[in-house]
Each structure stands twice: as C-alpha cells, then as structure tokens.
Design an enzyme around this catalytic site. Structure first.
Site, PDB file in Angstrom:
ATOM      1  N   THR A   1       0.966  -1.539   0.018  1.00  0.00           N
ATOM      2  CA  THR A   1       0.007  -0.105  -0.351  1.00  0.00           C
ATOM      3  C   THR A   1       0.981   1.171  -0.191  1.00  0.00           C
ATOM      4  O   THR A   1       1.824   1.580   0.143  1.00  0.00           O
ATOM      5  CB  THR A   1      -0.919   0.069   1.082  1.00  0.00           C
ATOM      6  OG1 THR A   1      -1.800   0.839   1.492  1.00  0.00           O
ATOM      7  CG2 THR A   1       0.138   0.041   2.032  1.00  0.00           C
ATOM      8  N   ASP A   2       0.299   2.812  -0.740  1.00  0.00           N
ATOM      9  CA  ASP A   2       0.918   3.654  -0.439  1.00  0.00           C
ATOM     10  C   ASP A   2       0.839   4.388   0.886  1.00  0.00           C
ATOM     11  O   ASP A   2       2.022   5.205   1.621  1.00  0.00           O
ATOM     12  CB  ASP A   2       0.477   5.077  -1.451  1.00  0.00           C
ATOM     13  CG  ASP A   2      -1.008   5.101  -1.181  1.00  0.00           C
ATOM     14  OD1 ASP A   2      -2.065   4.564  -0.149  1.00  0.00           O
ATOM     15  OD2 ASP A   2      -1.453   5.531  -1.742  1.00  0.00           O
ATOM     16  N   GLU A   3       0.497   3.675   1.935  1.00  0.00           N
ATOM     17  CA  GLU A   3      -0.085   3.790   3.159  1.00  0.00           C
ATOM     18  C   GLU A   3       1.748   3.962   4.292  1.00  0.00           C
ATOM     19  O   GLU A   3       2.183   4.714   5.438  1.00  0.00           O
ATOM     20  CB  GLU A   3      -0.680   3.500   3.892  1.00  0.00           C
ATOM     21  CG  GLU A   3      -2.336   3.431   3.239  1.00  0.00           C
ATOM     22  CD  GLU A   3      -3.150   3.205   3.976  1.00  0.00           C
ATOM     23  OE1 GLU A   3      -3.125   3.291   5.707  1.00  0.00           O
ATOM     24  OE2 GLU A   3      -4.268   3.061   3.840  1.00  0.00           O
TER      25      GLU A   3
ATOM     26  N   TYR B   1      -1.652  -0.719  11.014  1.00  0.00           N
ATOM     27  CA  TYR B   1      -1.451  -1.421   9.507  1.00  0.00           C
ATOM     28  C   TYR B   1      -0.576  -0.705   8.659  1.00  0.00           C
ATOM     29  O   TYR B   1       0.288  -1.924   7.993  1.00  0.00           O
ATOM     30  CB  TYR B   1      -2.694  -1.055   9.014  1.00  0.00           C
ATOM     31  CG  TYR B   1      -2.807  -1.050   7.308  1.00  0.00           C
ATOM     32  CD1 TYR B   1      -3.225  -3.109   7.117  1.00  0.00           C
ATOM     33  CD2 TYR B   1      -2.608  -0.455   6.643  1.00  0.00           C
ATOM     34  CE1 TYR B   1      -3.215  -2.965   5.279  1.00  0.00           C
ATOM     35  CE2 TYR B   1      -3.332  -0.592   5.777  1.00  0.00           C
ATOM     36  CZ  TYR B   1      -3.621  -1.773   5.112  1.00  0.00           C
ATOM     37  OH  TYR B   1      -3.069  -1.822   3.261  1.00  0.00           O
TER      38      TYR B   1
ATOM     39  N   LYS C   1       2.536  -3.569   7.268  1.00  0.00           N
ATOM     40  CA  LYS C   1       2.990  -3.851   5.128  1.00  0.00           C
ATOM     41  C   LYS C   1       4.391  -2.865   5.230  1.00  0.00           C
ATOM     42  O   LYS C   1       5.191  -3.305   4.752  1.00  0.00           O
ATOM     43  CB  LYS C   1       1.878  -2.698   5.084  1.00  0.00           C
ATOM     44  CG  LYS C   1       0.167  -3.223   5.062  1.00  0.00           C
ATOM     45  CD  LYS C   1      -0.060  -4.848   4.059  1.00  0.00           C
ATOM     46  CE  LYS C   1       0.288  -4.084   2.874  1.00  0.00           C
ATOM     47  NZ  LYS C   1       0.453  -5.918   2.840  1.00  0.00           N
TER      48      LYS C   1
HETATM   49  N1  LIG Z   1      -7.517  -2.105  -0.394  1.00  0.00           N
HETATM   50  C1  LIG Z   1      -6.715  -1.136  -0.976  1.00  0.00           C
HETATM   51  O1  LIG Z   1      -7.266   0.122  -0.732  1.00  0.00           O
HETATM   52  C2  LIG Z   1      -5.564  -1.154  -0.960  1.00  0.00           C
HETATM   53  C3  LIG Z   1      -4.667  -0.639  -1.805  1.00  0.00           C
HETATM   54  C4  LIG Z   1      -3.035  -0.653  -1.132  1.00  0.00           C
HETATM   55  C5  LIG Z   1      -3.135  -2.101  -1.032  1.00  0.00           C
HETATM   56  N2  LIG Z   1      -3.760  -3.432  -0.435  1.00  0.00           N
HETATM   57  C6  LIG Z   1      -3.367  -4.335  -0.220  1.00  0.00           C
HETATM   58  O2  LIG Z   1      -3.804  -5.500  -1.350  1.00  0.00           O
HETATM   59  C7  LIG Z   1      -3.787  -6.644  -0.220  1.00  0.00           C
HETATM   60  C8  LIG Z   1      -4.860  -7.616  -0.452  1.00  0.00           C
HETATM   61  O3  LIG Z   1      -6.146  -5.413   0.213  1.00  0.00           O
HETATM   62  P1  LIG Z   1      -7.929  -6.331   0.219  1.00  0.00           P
HETATM   63  O4  LIG Z   1      -8.383  -4.662   0.511  1.00  0.00           O
HETATM   64  O5  LIG Z   1      -7.908  -6.861  -0.850  1.00  0.00           O
HETATM   65  O6  LIG Z   1      -8.142  -7.183   2.078  1.00  0.00           O
HETATM   66  P2  LIG Z   1      -9.033  -7.427   2.069  1.00  0.00           P
HETATM   67  O7  LIG Z   1      -9.626  -7.178   3.462  1.00  0.00           O
HETATM   68  O8  LIG Z   1     -10.603  -7.210   1.302  1.00  0.00           O
HETATM   69  O9  LIG Z   1      -8.865  -9.491   2.010  1.00  0.00           O
HETATM   70  C9  LIG Z   1      -8.003  -9.653   2.963  1.00  0.00           C
HETATM   71  C10 LIG Z   1      -7.951 -10.848   2.484  1.00  0.00           C
HETATM   72  O10 LIG Z   1      -7.181 -11.397   3.351  1.00  0.00           O
HETATM   73  C11 LIG Z   1      -7.571 -13.162   3.496  1.00  0.00           C
HETATM   74  N3  LIG Z   1      -6.355 -13.030   5.059  1.00  0.00           N
HETATM   75  C12 LIG Z   1      -6.598 -12.295   5.976  1.00  0.00           C
HETATM   76  N4  LIG Z   1      -5.423 -13.137   6.648  1.00  0.00           N
HETATM   77  C13 LIG Z   1      -4.830 -14.243   6.574  1.00  0.00           C
HETATM   78  C14 LIG Z   1      -4.110 -15.118   6.586  1.00  0.00           C
HETATM   79  N5  LIG Z   1      -2.786 -14.945   8.280  1.00  0.00           N
HETATM   80  N6  LIG Z   1      -4.030 -16.042   5.863  1.00  0.00           N
HETATM   81  C15 LIG Z   1      -3.819 -16.747   4.828  1.00  0.00           C
HETATM   82  N7  LIG Z   1      -5.465 -15.697   4.598  1.00  0.00           N
HETATM   83  C16 LIG Z   1      -5.602 -14.422   5.230  1.00  0.00           C
HETATM   84  C17 LIG Z   1      -8.658 -12.712   4.150  1.00  0.00           C
HETATM   85  O11 LIG Z   1      -9.562 -13.938   4.556  1.00  0.00           O
HETATM   86  C18 LIG Z   1      -9.178 -12.288   3.072  1.00  0.00           C
HETATM   87  O12 LIG Z   1      -9.897 -12.851   1.905  1.00  0.00           O
HETATM   88  C19 LIG Z   1      -3.635  -6.593   0.994  1.00  0.00           C
HETATM   89  O13 LIG Z   1      -2.539  -7.177   1.059  1.00  0.00           O
HETATM   90  C20 LIG Z   1      -3.430  -5.459   1.165  1.00  0.00           C
HETATM   91  O14 LIG Z   1      -2.763  -4.357   1.761  1.00  0.00           O
HETATM   92  C21 LIG Z   1      -4.823  -2.952  -0.058  1.00  0.00           C
END
Ligand SMILES: NC(=O)c1ccc[n+]([C@@H]2O[C@H](COP(=O)([O-])OP(=O)(O)OC[C@H]3O[C@@H](n4cnc5c(N)ncnc54)[C@H](O)[C@@H]3O)[C@@H](O)[C@H]2O)c1
Length: 351
Positions: free
Chosen positions: A133-135, A158, A162
């Site tokens: 993430t950009d965070e 968080y 990350k």
């Molecule tokens: N949502 C955003 O805007 C955003 C932006 C940039 C990066 N990200 C990154 O992208 C990735 C996905 O984000 P998202 O929004 O889809 O998240 P989300 O919370 O919707 O989904 C996370 C998934 O990971 C699974 N999970 C959690 N802990 C786990 C573990 N210990 N072992 C296996 N599976 C596990 C959960 O069951 C879920 O299906 C993350 O790494 C997040 O940091 C998200």
C-alpha cells in the site's frame, strides 16, 4: 503460468483471481484463511474452471504453506493475504503483525525453500510479488506525490505492518536472491469490498438512511483506483517487472473524503429516490478523527507507465463510483446478511 494467489477471497485478491483465470488463462491456487473479510463467492460465482483451486490455510502456518507450494508447484506467488483495515489495526495491532509481518516471512521462507529446488530455467523465471500500500509512505501535505524513492514513514499499525512485510520482501531479494517485486498502490474501490471501508460503508448507510460518520473535517485526500485496474497492474508487474524493484500504482483521481461521501449521497438519491426527509447529504455528520489519520496520499505513476506500459483505465472516478454504488444496490442480500453476522457498521479504532 501457475500462480499461487494468497488472500484470493478478499476484495482485491478476488479481482486478481478473476482476471488471471478469465482474461490471462493462468492456473491459480487461491490460498486464504477465510477471515471475516473473505468472500469466496466473489471468486467462485465467477470462475468455473479446472484452472482454479482453493485451499484454506493461514500464510503464517509455514507447514501448510510449504505443503501447498510443493503440491501446486507455482511459477509465481502473489501475496495479497493481509489484515487490511486501519481502524481494526488501532483496536488490535497484534493480529496485523502476526499476519502481515510473520505471515509474509513464513511465505517468503517457504517460497525460498521451493525456489532453490527448481531447475535453473524455472528458478530464473520464478517471481514473488508482495502486494502493498501507499500508506507505508506516511502522509503528504497539500502538494507533491509519492515516488518509488519516497522514504518509509508509516503512521498506523496497519501501515507499519505492511512496511515490515515490504522490508522482508526486499531483504529476501538482497540476501537470498529470491526474485521478489513490491507494488505499493493507492485506495482501491469497486465490487466486493468489505463494508468496513469508506465507500461501501457510506453507500450502505446512505441506503438505510443512517447517519454518515465523516472522520474529522473530511478534508483528507485519497487517490482512488478501480480494483480491476489494480488487478491488471499487478499482472503487468508480475510478468514484466524487474525483480528487486518497487512499482507504485495509482488512479490519478484525488478526492477529499467529504466529497466522496457527498457524491455517494447524490448517487443513492438518484438511484433510490430522495427520501421524504430530504436529500441524503443531510445525513453527513462529523465525528472525532481517526488517531494518526494521514492527511493526503498521492501517487506518481511515471515508472509503471514508462517501464511496464500500464495506465489506469479510461473510467473516471465518477463513472467508477456510479458503477460501484449500483453494484452495492444490486447485492443487498450479501451485505444485509453479512451486517447481521459479521460486522454491523459501528465505529472502530477509537483509542
Ligand atoms: N484495499 C485497498 O485499498 C488496498 C490498497 C493497496 C494495497 N492493498 C493491499 O492489497 C491486499 C489485499 O487487500 P484487500 O483490500 O483485498 O483486503 P481484504 O481485507 O478485502 O482481504 C484480505 C484477504 O486476506 C485473507 N487473509 C487474512 N489473513 C490471512 C492469513 N493469515 N492467511 C491467509 N489469508 C488471510 C482474508 O481472509 C481475505 O480474504 C492487502 O495486502 C492490502 O494491504 C489494499
């Protein structure tokens, strides 16, 4: 290509799995722990294919991860499994360290063991993409944008977890030579996002005619990217990126939180009809700010555009938001059941 996707039942992970199986023709193993944030339906209602398989496992469980890797024999691993909600990381940071830091370490460790046993050609082709993430870069003021050279300055548990995972991925490249890549992306939006996040939460509350809690003065700025554009960017980084490098991904669509919520009110008014009491903007209420709330994020996408030829899609944020709000209106059963069983939309993350 055989790709192990972790977190493939999550919001972004499910979009990645759909893209890989349907558009790219890859074989995918989805490894997910199925936490409260998971929605297997987001994948399995869309992907009916012998090229897709699922295994329920925790990325921090090295034995289970090692077994899954050994059996599936991936050409690449994309790590999207994570605890992802900033407010929850304020209430319970250790779960974030456990999954995001320890889990990523276990995954890197098992990936390295497997990668070392490959023949030289397969070893040279193998990739590990750490999705981040950009965070991790902290907060910007009114001006400027993050670049790949920006220093890490995470402000929430968080973001710090990350950042830790990103450092591990980098270290595994430098120390063991594992071909890792890191992507840092801005805020995603679109279908299947869990309703703890701003856009689905405000949409649902607006539909129900509930108060719309805006943190602080609502002037915080985020850059918004449609989730399917992110899935395409991740595939571009995985297949065309240079190991050891970081790629920033963004939508080039900056918007203040208050303006996002106001736009959602107007869309719900238009699609559902204005309530008797008046337009939904009247429901906006300012509540105490999130502790450590970053003021602004913005992304300079020059590298990914120039080096990998990826650019956010033609869809504007206004169009994407309309599509997203419409999707939530059409999938009421999903979030109504989930709000009873998983999370009722109440305030989280107040210290
Ligand atoms: N949502 C955003 O805007 C955003 C932006 C940039 C990066 N990200 C990154 O992208 C990735 C996905 O984000 P998202 O929004 O889809 O998240 P989300 O919370 O919707 O989904 C996370 C998934 O990971 C699974 N999970 C959690 N802990 C786990 C573990 N210990 N072992 C296996 N599976 C596990 C959960 O069951 C879920 O299906 C993350 O790494 C997040 O940091 C998200």
């Amino acid at each position: 290509m055989r790709i192990l996707v972790t977190g493939g039942a999550g919001f972004i992970g499910s979009a990645v799995v759909r893209h890989l199986v349907r558009d790219v023709g890859a074989r995918v193993l989805n490894l997910d722990k199925l936490t409260y944030a998971a929605n297997l339906a987001a994948v399995e209602n869309a992907v009916f294919s012998p090229n897709y398989a699922f295994v329920k496992a925790d990325i921090a469980d090295a034995e289970a991860v090692g077994r899954a890797i050994a059996e599936f024999r991936p050409d690449a691993i994309m790590n999207l499994a994570a605890e992802t909600h900033v407010d929850r990381s304020i209430d319970g940071p250790l779960a974030f360290v456990q999954t995001n830091v320890m889990g990523t370490a276990a995954l890197l460790h098992e990936a390295t063991r497997y990668w070392r046993g490959l023949d030289p050609a397969a070893r040279a082709r193998f990739r590990f993409l750490q999705v981040s993430t950009d965070e991790v870069y902290g907060a910007l003021g009114e001006e400027g944008a993050f670049t790949e050279a920006s220093p890490y300055r995470p402000n929430s548990p968080y973001a710090a977890s990350k950042a830790g995972a990103d450092h591990l991925a980098r270290a595994w490249f430098r120390t063991y030579g594992l071909p890792t890549l890191i992507s840092n992306c801005s805020n995603n939006y679109g279908p299947w996002q869990f309703w703890e996040k701003l856009i689905p939460l405000m949409t649902i509350k607006a539909v129900r005619g509930e108060k719309l809690p805006v943190y602080g003065d609502g002037r915080q700025v985020r850059d918004w990217l449609y989730v399917e554009d992110h899935a395409e960017a991740l595939h571009a980084i995985l297949t065309r990126g240079t190991p050891g490098e970081t790629y920033l991904v963004g939508g080039g669509e900056e918007c203040r939180n208050l303006d996002v919520v106001s736009a959602i009110c107007d869309l719900v008014d238009e699609l559902e009809g204005v309530q008797q009491e008046g337009p939904r903007r009247r429901l906006i209420s300012f509540v105490p700010d999130r502790p450590g709330h970053d003021f602004r994020y913005a992304i300079d996408c020059t590298r990914i555009e120039r080096e990998l030829g990826w650019k956010a899609g033609q869809r504007s944020f206004a169009e994407g938001l309309r599509r997203t709000v419409t999707w939530y209106l059409e999938h009421r059963g999903w979030w109504e059941d989930g709000m009873r069983e998983r999370y009722d939309g109440g305030r989280l993350g107040v210290t």
